[in-house]
Design a protein around this motif. Structure first.
Motif, PDB file in Angstrom:
ATOM      1  N   LEU A 112      39.080  68.334  19.357  1.00  0.00           N
ATOM      2  CA  LEU A 112      37.702  67.859  19.542  1.00  0.00           C
ATOM      3  C   LEU A 112      37.222  68.497  20.830  1.00  0.00           C
ATOM      4  N   ASP A 113      36.139  69.258  20.742  1.00  0.00           N
ATOM      5  CA  ASP A 113      35.748  70.102  21.864  1.00  0.00           C
ATOM      6  C   ASP A 113      34.258  70.411  21.725  1.00  0.00           C
ATOM      7  N   ARG A 165      32.753  72.885  22.498  1.00  0.00           N
ATOM      8  CA  ARG A 165      32.549  74.294  22.101  1.00  0.00           C
ATOM      9  C   ARG A 165      32.959  74.550  20.661  1.00  0.00           C
ATOM     10  N   GLY A 224      40.971  65.470  24.555  1.00  0.00           N
ATOM     11  CA  GLY A 224      41.468  65.687  25.909  1.00  0.00           C
ATOM     12  C   GLY A 224      41.086  64.573  26.865  1.00  0.00           C
ATOM     13  N   GLY A 225      41.454  64.767  28.129  1.00  0.00           N
ATOM     14  CA  GLY A 225      41.121  63.805  29.180  1.00  0.00           C
ATOM     15  C   GLY A 225      39.921  64.293  29.981  1.00  0.00           C
ATOM     16  N   PHE A 279      31.072  67.445  18.610  1.00  0.00           N
ATOM     17  CA  PHE A 279      30.096  66.377  18.356  1.00  0.00           C
ATOM     18  C   PHE A 279      28.815  66.659  19.140  1.00  0.00           C
ATOM     19  N   GLY A 280      28.466  67.928  19.259  1.00  0.00           N
ATOM     20  CA  GLY A 280      27.262  68.336  19.963  1.00  0.00           C
ATOM     21  C   GLY A 280      27.618  69.008  21.279  1.00  0.00           C
ATOM     22  N   MET A 338      26.624  68.282  24.241  1.00  0.00           N
ATOM     23  CA  MET A 338      26.801  67.363  25.367  1.00  0.00           C
ATOM     24  C   MET A 338      28.258  66.936  25.468  1.00  0.00           C
ATOM     25  N   TRP A 391      30.892  64.068  25.987  1.00  0.00           N
ATOM     26  CA  TRP A 391      30.979  62.613  25.819  1.00  0.00           C
ATOM     27  C   TRP A 391      32.245  62.092  26.493  1.00  0.00           C
TER      28      TRP A 391
HETATM   29  C1  LIG Z   1      35.194  64.162  29.314  1.00  0.00           C
HETATM   30  S1  LIG Z   1      35.570  65.268  28.040  1.00  0.00           S
HETATM   31  C2  LIG Z   1      36.163  66.685  28.921  1.00  0.00           C
HETATM   32  C3  LIG Z   1      35.124  67.700  29.105  1.00  0.00           C
HETATM   33  C4  LIG Z   1      35.638  68.980  29.746  1.00  0.00           C
HETATM   34  N1  LIG Z   1      34.623  69.512  30.591  1.00  0.00           N
HETATM   35  C5  LIG Z   1      36.024  70.071  28.749  1.00  0.00           C
HETATM   36  O1  LIG Z   1      35.939  71.229  29.137  1.00  0.00           O
HETATM   37  O2  LIG Z   1      36.446  69.795  27.630  1.00  0.00           O
HETATM   38  C6  LIG Z   1      37.064  64.620  27.352  1.00  0.00           C
HETATM   39  C7  LIG Z   1      37.352  65.037  25.941  1.00  0.00           C
HETATM   40  O3  LIG Z   1      36.412  64.451  25.067  1.00  0.00           O
HETATM   41  C8  LIG Z   1      36.196  65.308  23.956  1.00  0.00           C
HETATM   42  N2  LIG Z   1      34.766  65.620  23.895  1.00  0.00           N
HETATM   43  C9  LIG Z   1      33.823  65.385  24.852  1.00  0.00           C
HETATM   44  N3  LIG Z   1      32.620  65.805  24.442  1.00  0.00           N
HETATM   45  C10 LIG Z   1      32.783  66.298  23.196  1.00  0.00           C
HETATM   46  C11 LIG Z   1      31.908  66.883  22.231  1.00  0.00           C
HETATM   47  N4  LIG Z   1      30.607  67.060  22.463  1.00  0.00           N
HETATM   48  N5  LIG Z   1      32.420  67.271  21.045  1.00  0.00           N
HETATM   49  C12 LIG Z   1      33.735  67.107  20.773  1.00  0.00           C
HETATM   50  N6  LIG Z   1      34.622  66.563  21.652  1.00  0.00           N
HETATM   51  C13 LIG Z   1      34.146  66.176  22.843  1.00  0.00           C
HETATM   52  C14 LIG Z   1      37.066  66.540  24.147  1.00  0.00           C
HETATM   53  O4  LIG Z   1      38.286  66.392  23.437  1.00  0.00           O
HETATM   54  C15 LIG Z   1      37.311  66.519  25.649  1.00  0.00           C
HETATM   55  O5  LIG Z   1      38.519  67.163  25.974  1.00  0.00           O
END
Ligand SMILES: C[S@@+](CC[C@H](N)C(=O)[O-])C[C@H]1O[C@@H](n2cnc3c(N)ncnc32)[C@H](O)[C@@H]1O
Length: 156
Positions: free
Chosen positions: A72-73, A75, A104-105, A123-124, A126, A128
């Motif tokens: 889940l990313d 990108r 991820g964390g 998931f977009g 942004m 989350w």
């Molecule tokens: C706080 S986010 C980490 C963001 C971090 N800057 C990165 O480069 O991934 C924690 C985790 O939530 C998931 N996540 C956050 N936003 C997401 C999104 N828009 N789509 C899919 N997964 C997301 C990803 O697995 C990510 O590693």
């Protein structure tokens, strides 16, 4: 096809935990007739503060061997809910025994682990909070199972 969630952090009792338990119970119930599930959560915690590389090592250990790896990313690939349902059905029909979704964390998923993913879902654009991403993923799993079963939960 067994469905695993490998995620950084321990989710304590509270609204997110309640939602996840509700959606995964529903997913397991709906998925049974579709050969989807059961759902299993694997939470990892790096108490030494080793960052995303240390988390990646623990996540790798939590992955069932031979599982399809889906990150889940932000990108990753944007999918509609019916498209996500189609992917799940295809992985199942390809004979995959296990699919593992990785969240991820705070720093995200280490590049090496991201690079070896079979597929990545966004998931977009942004970012989350990871606990909300868990809730969103479990809801989408339940929605996907509902779509595949022809239940009226999903209305496009
Ligand atoms: C706080 S986010 C980490 C963001 C971090 N800057 C990165 O480069 O991934 C924690 C985790 O939530 C998931 N996540 C956050 N936003 C997401 C999104 N828009 N789509 C899919 N997964 C997301 C990803 O697995 C990510 O590693």
């Amino acid at each position: 096809m067994r469905v695993h969630l490998c995620a950084v952090g321990r989710l304590r009792a509270g609204p997110e935990r309640d939602l996840i338990d509700d959606y995964t119970t529903r997913f397991d119930r709906t998925g049974r007739a579709l050969a989807l599930g059961p759902f299993t959560e694997h939470e990892i915690e790096d108490r030494k503060g080793g960052g995303m590389e240390a988390e990646a090592t623990l996540l790798e250990r939590a992955l069932p061997s031979g599982a399809l790896l889906i990150t889940l990313d932000e990108r990753g690939k944007l999918l509609s809910s019916p498209e996500f349902a189609d992917h799940l059905a295809k992985w199942r029909d390809d004979g995959r025994q296990d699919v593992a979704f990785v969240i991820g964390g705070a720093d995200g998923i280490a590049p090496a682990l991201r690079a070896r993913a079979d597929f990545s879902i966004s998931f977009g654009k942004m970012v989350w909070p990871h606990m909300l991403v868990r809730v969103m993923l479990t809801e989408q799993l339940y929605r996907a199972a509902s779509i595949l079963s022809g239940a009226p939960y999903h209305r496009a």
